[in-house]
Motif scaffolding. Structure first.
Motif, PDB file in Angstrom:
ATOM      1  N   GLY A 103      13.333 -22.848   8.807  1.00  0.00           N
ATOM      2  CA  GLY A 103      12.680 -21.735   9.543  1.00  0.00           C
ATOM      3  C   GLY A 103      12.344 -20.691   8.503  1.00  0.00           C
ATOM      4  N   GLU A 104      12.592 -20.757   7.138  1.00  0.00           N
ATOM      5  CA  GLU A 104      12.377 -19.490   6.330  1.00  0.00           C
ATOM      6  C   GLU A 104      10.911 -19.704   5.856  1.00  0.00           C
ATOM      7  N   VAL A 105      10.365 -18.588   5.313  1.00  0.00           N
ATOM      8  CA  VAL A 105       9.229 -18.575   4.601  1.00  0.00           C
ATOM      9  C   VAL A 105       9.642 -17.855   3.219  1.00  0.00           C
ATOM     10  N   LEU A 106       9.663 -18.415   2.082  1.00  0.00           N
ATOM     11  CA  LEU A 106      10.063 -18.257   0.916  1.00  0.00           C
ATOM     12  C   LEU A 106       9.014 -17.938  -0.002  1.00  0.00           C
ATOM     13  N   ALA A 107       8.714 -16.861  -0.746  1.00  0.00           N
ATOM     14  CA  ALA A 107       7.720 -16.709  -1.416  1.00  0.00           C
ATOM     15  C   ALA A 107       8.106 -16.781  -3.160  1.00  0.00           C
TER      16      ALA A 107
END
Ligand code: ATP
Length: 235
Positions: free
Chosen positions: A31-35
Protein backbone atom coordinates in the motif's frame (compact mmCIF):
# COMPACT_ATOMS: atom_id res chain seq x y z
CA UNK A 1 1.82 -4.93 10.57
CA UNK A 2 2.21 -4.28 6.81
CA UNK A 3 4.52 -6.62 4.92
CA UNK A 4 6.90 -5.60 2.15
CA UNK A 5 5.38 -6.34 -1.25
CA UNK A 6 8.81 -5.97 -2.84
CA UNK A 7 12.29 -6.42 -1.39
CA UNK A 8 15.63 -5.94 -3.09
CA UNK A 9 18.68 -7.55 -1.50
CA UNK A 10 22.06 -6.43 -2.80
CA UNK A 11 20.77 -5.94 -6.33
CA UNK A 12 23.49 -5.65 -8.97
CA UNK A 13 22.87 -4.95 -12.66
CA UNK A 14 25.23 -5.07 -15.61
CA UNK A 15 25.24 -4.10 -19.27
CA UNK A 16 28.05 -6.29 -20.57
CA UNK A 17 31.16 -5.25 -18.63
CA UNK A 18 29.53 -2.07 -17.33
CA UNK A 19 28.01 -2.28 -13.86
CA UNK A 20 24.97 0.01 -13.53
CA UNK A 21 23.71 -1.01 -10.04
CA UNK A 22 25.76 -1.92 -6.98
CA UNK A 23 24.18 -3.81 -4.08
CA UNK A 24 20.89 -1.95 -3.96
CA UNK A 25 18.80 -2.75 -0.86
CA UNK A 26 15.24 -1.49 -0.96
CA UNK A 27 11.77 -2.38 0.20
CA UNK A 28 8.25 -1.30 -0.74
CA UNK A 29 5.59 -1.87 1.88
CA UNK A 30 2.08 -3.05 1.01
CA UNK A 31 0.00 0.00 0.00
CA UNK A 32 3.00 2.33 0.02
CA UNK A 33 4.02 4.90 -2.60
CA UNK A 34 7.80 4.99 -2.84
CA UNK A 35 9.73 7.61 -4.80
CA UNK A 36 13.10 7.08 -6.47
CA UNK A 37 15.07 10.14 -7.42
CA UNK A 38 18.51 10.63 -8.92
CA UNK A 39 20.25 12.43 -11.73
CA UNK A 40 20.60 11.26 -15.35
CA UNK A 41 22.36 7.93 -15.53
CA UNK A 42 22.05 7.20 -11.80
CA UNK A 43 20.43 3.84 -12.57
CA UNK A 44 16.72 4.50 -12.03
CA UNK A 45 15.52 2.95 -15.28
CA UNK A 46 17.91 0.05 -14.83
CA UNK A 47 16.34 -0.59 -11.43
CA UNK A 48 12.83 -0.61 -12.95
CA UNK A 49 13.95 -2.94 -15.74
CA UNK A 50 15.52 -5.32 -13.23
CA UNK A 51 12.38 -5.46 -11.07
CA UNK A 52 10.10 -6.13 -14.04
CA UNK A 53 12.30 -8.92 -15.43
CA UNK A 54 13.62 -7.05 -18.48
CA UNK A 55 17.20 -7.35 -17.19
CA UNK A 56 18.62 -10.49 -15.62
CA UNK A 57 19.83 -10.50 -12.03
CA UNK A 58 21.60 -12.75 -9.60
CA UNK A 59 19.64 -15.23 -7.45
CA UNK A 60 17.64 -14.02 -4.41
CA UNK A 61 18.14 -10.36 -5.24
CA UNK A 62 14.46 -9.55 -5.90
CA UNK A 63 11.59 -10.86 -3.80
CA UNK A 64 7.95 -10.13 -4.59
CA UNK A 65 5.50 -11.10 -1.87
CA UNK A 66 8.33 -13.13 -0.34
CA UNK A 67 8.95 -15.14 -3.54
CA UNK A 68 12.30 -14.91 -5.34
CA UNK A 69 11.47 -13.54 -8.80
CA UNK A 70 15.08 -12.73 -9.77
CA UNK A 71 15.20 -15.42 -12.44
CA UNK A 72 11.65 -15.00 -13.73
CA UNK A 73 10.73 -13.63 -17.17
CA UNK A 74 8.85 -10.35 -17.58
CA UNK A 75 5.59 -12.11 -18.54
CA UNK A 76 5.79 -14.42 -15.51
CA UNK A 77 6.27 -11.39 -13.26
CA UNK A 78 3.42 -9.42 -14.87
CA UNK A 79 0.80 -12.09 -14.13
CA UNK A 80 1.70 -11.84 -10.44
CA UNK A 81 0.56 -8.22 -10.42
CA UNK A 82 3.57 -6.08 -11.24
CA UNK A 83 3.14 -3.52 -14.05
CA UNK A 84 5.28 -0.70 -15.39
CA UNK A 85 4.56 2.59 -17.13
CA UNK A 86 7.85 2.78 -19.03
CA UNK A 87 9.95 5.84 -19.69
CA UNK A 88 9.10 7.15 -23.15
CA UNK A 89 5.67 5.46 -23.03
CA UNK A 90 6.54 2.75 -25.59
CA UNK A 91 3.12 2.48 -27.22
CA UNK A 92 2.49 0.42 -30.34
CA UNK A 93 2.33 3.10 -33.06
CA UNK A 94 0.24 1.10 -35.53
CA UNK A 95 -2.43 0.24 -32.95
CA UNK A 96 -5.37 2.39 -31.87
CA UNK A 97 -5.71 3.84 -28.39
CA UNK A 98 -8.19 1.10 -27.48
CA UNK A 99 -5.93 -1.66 -28.83
CA UNK A 100 -2.97 -0.29 -26.90
CA UNK A 101 -5.03 -0.30 -23.71
CA UNK A 102 -6.19 -3.88 -24.36
CA UNK A 103 -2.55 -5.06 -24.40
CA UNK A 104 -2.55 -4.54 -20.63
CA UNK A 105 -5.63 -6.72 -20.27
CA UNK A 106 -3.79 -9.67 -21.88
CA UNK A 107 -2.15 -10.34 -18.55
CA UNK A 108 -5.57 -11.70 -17.57
CA UNK A 109 -5.83 -10.42 -14.02
CA UNK A 110 -9.19 -9.52 -12.53
CA UNK A 111 -9.75 -6.24 -10.70
CA UNK A 112 -11.36 -2.81 -10.86
CA UNK A 113 -9.59 -1.65 -14.02
CA UNK A 114 -11.21 -2.19 -17.41
CA UNK A 115 -11.74 0.02 -20.48
CA UNK A 116 -14.67 1.83 -18.86
CA UNK A 117 -12.68 2.62 -15.71
CA UNK A 118 -9.73 3.94 -17.75
CA UNK A 119 -12.06 6.06 -19.91
CA UNK A 120 -13.66 7.44 -16.76
CA UNK A 121 -10.22 8.41 -15.44
CA UNK A 122 -9.07 9.91 -18.76
CA UNK A 123 -12.23 10.84 -20.77
CA UNK A 124 -10.14 12.13 -23.70
CA UNK A 125 -9.02 8.54 -24.38
CA UNK A 126 -12.60 7.43 -25.02
CA UNK A 127 -13.03 10.30 -27.49
CA UNK A 128 -9.83 9.20 -29.24
CA UNK A 129 -10.22 5.44 -28.80
CA UNK A 130 -10.18 4.57 -32.50
CA UNK A 131 -7.29 6.86 -33.41
CA UNK A 132 -3.73 5.64 -33.82
CA UNK A 133 -1.77 6.31 -30.65
CA UNK A 134 0.79 8.38 -32.61
CA UNK A 135 -1.88 10.98 -33.46
CA UNK A 136 -2.23 11.86 -29.75
CA UNK A 137 -0.33 14.57 -27.89
CA UNK A 138 2.52 13.52 -25.58
CA UNK A 139 0.32 13.95 -22.52
CA UNK A 140 -2.46 11.86 -24.02
CA UNK A 141 0.03 9.16 -24.97
CA UNK A 142 1.22 9.13 -21.37
CA UNK A 143 -2.41 8.61 -20.30
CA UNK A 144 -2.57 5.59 -22.65
CA UNK A 145 0.64 4.20 -21.14
CA UNK A 146 -0.78 4.61 -17.63
CA UNK A 147 -4.13 3.13 -18.72
CA UNK A 148 -2.39 0.14 -20.30
CA UNK A 149 -0.56 -0.61 -17.04
CA UNK A 150 -3.80 -0.24 -15.04
CA UNK A 151 -5.61 -2.66 -17.39
CA UNK A 152 -3.29 -5.35 -16.00
CA UNK A 153 -4.86 -4.74 -12.57
CA UNK A 154 -1.48 -4.65 -10.83
CA UNK A 155 -0.83 -4.78 -7.09
CA UNK A 156 2.44 -2.89 -7.60
CA UNK A 157 2.73 -0.28 -10.34
CA UNK A 158 6.02 1.29 -11.43
CA UNK A 159 6.04 4.74 -13.04
CA UNK A 160 9.28 5.60 -14.83
CA UNK A 161 9.60 9.37 -15.30
CA UNK A 162 5.97 9.99 -16.22
CA UNK A 163 6.47 13.76 -16.45
CA UNK A 164 9.43 13.61 -18.83
CA UNK A 165 8.89 15.87 -21.84
CA UNK A 166 5.37 16.90 -20.88
CA UNK A 167 4.01 20.43 -20.45
CA UNK A 168 3.64 21.56 -16.80
CA UNK A 169 -0.16 21.75 -17.10
CA UNK A 170 -0.32 18.11 -18.25
CA UNK A 171 2.07 17.01 -15.50
CA UNK A 172 -0.23 18.70 -12.99
CA UNK A 173 -3.24 16.82 -14.44
CA UNK A 174 -1.45 13.48 -14.27
CA UNK A 175 -0.25 14.04 -10.72
CA UNK A 176 -3.75 15.07 -9.65
CA UNK A 177 -5.02 11.77 -11.07
CA UNK A 178 -2.41 9.72 -9.20
CA UNK A 179 -4.21 9.24 -5.86
CA UNK A 180 -7.24 7.90 -7.77
CA UNK A 181 -4.96 5.70 -9.84
CA UNK A 182 -3.06 4.21 -6.97
CA UNK A 183 -6.19 3.90 -4.84
CA UNK A 184 -6.82 1.64 -1.91
CA UNK A 185 -4.23 -1.03 -1.42
CA UNK A 186 -2.19 -0.64 -4.60
CA UNK A 187 1.52 -0.03 -4.03
CA UNK A 188 3.62 2.15 -6.32
CA UNK A 189 7.18 3.13 -7.18
CA UNK A 190 7.50 6.52 -8.80
CA UNK A 191 10.75 7.38 -10.56
CA UNK A 192 10.93 11.11 -10.95
CA UNK A 193 13.53 13.78 -11.68
CA UNK A 194 11.28 16.49 -10.25
CA UNK A 195 12.15 16.16 -6.56
CA UNK A 196 9.21 18.22 -5.24
CA UNK A 197 6.76 16.11 -7.22
CA UNK A 198 8.38 12.91 -6.01
CA UNK A 199 8.24 13.97 -2.37
CA UNK A 200 4.67 15.27 -2.59
CA UNK A 201 3.17 11.92 -3.65
CA UNK A 202 5.33 9.46 -1.71
CA UNK A 203 5.72 8.34 1.88
CA UNK A 204 9.40 7.35 1.51
CA UNK A 205 12.13 8.27 -0.90
CA UNK A 206 15.35 6.67 -2.11
CA UNK A 207 18.02 8.54 -4.01
CA UNK A 208 20.34 6.73 -6.40
CA UNK A 209 23.76 8.04 -7.28
CA UNK A 210 26.02 6.21 -9.72
CA UNK A 211 24.19 2.95 -9.16
CA UNK A 212 24.15 3.07 -5.36
CA UNK A 213 21.53 4.13 -2.81
CA UNK A 214 22.78 7.47 -1.50
CA UNK A 215 19.76 8.36 0.64
CA UNK A 216 16.72 6.66 2.14
CA UNK A 217 14.18 8.51 4.24
CA UNK A 218 10.62 9.60 4.96
CA UNK A 219 9.48 12.04 2.25
CA UNK A 220 8.11 14.55 4.74
CA UNK A 221 11.26 14.70 6.86
CA UNK A 222 14.26 14.49 4.47
CA UNK A 223 15.99 17.85 4.28
CA UNK A 224 16.93 19.73 1.13
CA UNK A 225 20.57 19.53 2.23
CA UNK A 226 20.42 15.75 2.55
CA UNK A 227 18.86 15.50 -0.89
CA UNK A 228 21.43 17.81 -2.50
CA UNK A 229 24.22 15.75 -1.00
CA UNK A 230 22.65 12.46 -2.09
CA UNK A 231 21.70 13.72 -5.55
CA UNK A 232 24.83 15.56 -6.58
CA UNK A 233 27.37 14.07 -4.21
CA UNK A 234 28.10 17.52 -2.75
CA UNK A 235 29.74 17.27 0.66
P1 ATP B 1 17.88 8.73 -17.02
O1 ATP B 1 17.28 9.71 -16.12
O2 ATP B 1 18.86 9.33 -18.01
O3 ATP B 1 16.93 7.76 -17.63
P2 ATP B 1 18.64 6.64 -15.17
O4 ATP B 1 18.87 7.01 -13.75
O5 ATP B 1 17.34 6.01 -15.51
O6 ATP B 1 18.88 7.90 -16.08
P3 ATP B 1 19.83 4.37 -16.42
O7 ATP B 1 19.13 4.58 -17.72
O8 ATP B 1 19.37 3.27 -15.56
O9 ATP B 1 19.84 5.71 -15.59
O10 ATP B 1 21.39 4.18 -16.72
C1 ATP B 1 22.32 3.84 -15.71
C2 ATP B 1 23.68 3.67 -16.35
O11 ATP B 1 23.66 2.54 -17.23
C3 ATP B 1 24.15 4.85 -17.20
O12 ATP B 1 25.52 5.03 -17.02
C4 ATP B 1 23.84 4.41 -18.61
O13 ATP B 1 24.74 5.02 -19.54
C5 ATP B 1 24.04 2.92 -18.55
N1 ATP B 1 23.17 2.19 -19.49
C6 ATP B 1 21.83 2.26 -19.56
N2 ATP B 1 21.35 1.45 -20.53
C7 ATP B 1 22.44 0.86 -21.08
C8 ATP B 1 22.63 -0.09 -22.14
N3 ATP B 1 21.59 -0.61 -22.80
N4 ATP B 1 23.90 -0.45 -22.42
C9 ATP B 1 24.94 0.04 -21.75
N5 ATP B 1 24.85 0.94 -20.74
C10 ATP B 1 23.61 1.34 -20.41
Amino acid sequence: MPEPILQLHGLDAHYGDFQALYGVDMKVMEGEVLAIIGSNGAGKTTLMRSITGLLSNGPAQIKYRGVDISAQRADEIAVQGLAMVPEGRQLFPSLSVRENLMIGAQVGRKGPWDLDAVYKLFPILEERKDQQSTSLSGGQQQMVAIGRALMANPDLILFDEISLGLAPIIIKDIYEALPGIIGEGMSAIIVEQDISKALSVSSRVYCLQEGRVSLEGASDTVSREDISRAYFGIE
